[in-house]
Enzyme design. Structure first.
Site: not given
Lengths: 302, 155
Positions: B90-92
């Site tokens: 996940i890119c957060l």
């Protein structure tokens, strides 16, 4: 000593079936040879019978079997009731498994080599010394809104009290010191003037009045009733490790920006700030951002 | 007790006392032995093509938590501009550069839940999904996502 010698010492306590570690029977106590029923699930004998007889003997002569309150199921811990001069009851634990004495008066345990009688004497002296402190703390517990500790032990000589909607006070009693030590925690705008009042009222504590009357005289406003706040209303816990006391240190580093007032442990905050690139450091002081409100926060590592 | 264990037990206590959100179906340690491995199941937010799906997340916590952020990865395949379809990465920002100890595992899961309804196509891990959004093909994007939701994530 081995199992054979153990069973020779207690003829009424025969081993059960084929397992020498299990026993069920009676042991005789005292000169009138009263018996108590004993069931053992796992017998481990580390010392000579002399070692155990000494403790039984001390129970006999010094403590009195009337004051032995209970044994636990495994027969590892014996609880003795100690009644001090103020008729307060304290529990003393004789732990045969870890071979030490402990009590709810003193957190530290003492090796059995010390002797039960000597240990009880130390505790009696301690009770005498702390009697005034306990009287004060009992007064605090019954009349003020105590946030922590939730179930205070006799060894805990501090209380965290609710003072107002945002502030709490730490009250610590020290034996032989006439008045308790008080520190107010909360947002700077509230805590700073209150701490100044505490400082100004130094030496004014009147032992003849109740704790509530004394504190209200210092702060100059009525304090909340017991139970009017709970722990959740007032932030007490470190925003990083979520505990209140860690390694015997309070979460006393408080974010000074007003609505935030999040407490941290010094150690936790330093640990966080050192991982951030925007933290500046000068000697052992760190200038960074509060992890909650991002306002500036300053902390000095010890 | 290590401070990470203490904090995680507190978080678990808070989750049990006050469940964080209806769409977080489960959130807790995978086993009694290891408190550093958690598992979460999120319900797809309504008004999105993820609706009707249940998405499992694996949460690995380092012993430096909460100074270091936890690692969240999708176990259920998810078609989303900021989620790697193959690995579940996940890119957060709050899981990386903008992490702060003020976040808890519950609030982090909520942030991931919010990411499902609010994708950020400018930093994609799934270019195909992101490109559809970037050229404004919402209809195409929605049907692609709901296809994968129905294929892998039905509750």
């Amino acid at each position: 000593m081995d199992h054979i010698e153990f069973y020779r010492n207690f003829p009424l306590l025969p081993p059960q079936s084929l397992d020498p570690l299990k026993a069920d029977g009676y042991i005789e106590i005292g000169e009138d040879q009263q018996c108590i029923h004993v069931g053992m699930t796992e017998l481990s004998v580390k010392h000579t019978s002399k070692f155990y007889s000494r403790i039984i003997d001390e129970c006999d002569k010094e403590v009195g079997w009337d004051n032995v309150e209970s044994f636990d199921k495994e027969l590892q811990i014996m609880t003795i009731m100690l009644i001090d001069e103020a008729k307060k009851e304290h529990k003393v634990y004789v732990d045969f498994a870890s071979e030490n004495f402990s009590s709810d008066i003193d957190e530290n345990s003492v090796s059995m080599e010390f002797g039960l009688k000597k240990y009880m004497d130390v505790l009696r002296k301690k009770c005498e010394q702390l009697a005034d402190c306990w009287a004060l703390l009992d007064d605090v517990d019954s009349s003020l809104c105590v946030l922590q500790p939730q179930n205070p032990k006799r060894s805990e000589l501090w209380r965290r009290l609710a003072v107002s909607d945002f502030a709490s006070a730490l009250l610590e009693v020290v034996p032989d010191l006439f008045c308790p030590q008080i520190t107010v925690y909360g947002p700077n705008s509230i805590a700073a003037p209150l701490n100044a009042k505490v400082k100004g009222a130094r030496g004014m504590w009147n032992g003849a009045l109740s704790a509530r009357a004394n504190l209200e005289a210092i702060f100059d406003f009525p304090l909340p009733e017991p139970g009017s706040f709970n722990q959740k209303d007032i932030k007490l816990e470190c925003g990083i490790c979520f505990s209140y006391r860690a390694e015997n240190e309070d979460a006393d580093q408080i974010c000074s920006s007003d609505p935030c007032a999040q407490p941290f442990h010094r150690k936790c905050l330093v640990q966080w700030l050192t991982t951030k690139e925007d933290t500046r450091q000068s000697y052992n002081t760190y200038f960074g951002k509060c992890p909650y409100c991002s306002e500036n926060i300053i902390v000095t590592s010890k | 007790m290590a401070s990470v264990t203490k904090r995680l037990l507190k978080e678990l206590q808070n989750i049990q006392r006050e469940p964080p959100h209806d769409d977080i179906i489960t959130l807790g340690p995978t086993s009694d032995e290891n408190i550093l491995q958690w598992r979460a199941v999120l319900r797809g937010p309504s008004d999105t093509p993820y609706y009707g799906g249940a998405f499992e997340l694996r949460i690995s916590i380092s012993d430096q938590y909460p100074i270091q952020p936890p690692t969240l990865t999708f176990v259920t395949p998810v078609c989303h501009p900021n989620v790697n379809f193959g690995t579940g990465e996940i890119c957060l920002d709050i899981l990386k550069s903008r992490w702060s100890p003020a976040w808890t595992l519950a609030s982090t899961c909520l942030a991931v839940h919010l990411l499902l309804s609010d994708p950020e196509p400018s930093s994609p891990l799934n270019c195909d999904a992101a490109n559809l959004l970037r050229c404004g093909d919402t209809v195409g994007y929605n049907s692609l996502v709901s296809f994968y939701t129905r294929m892998y994530a039905l509750e």
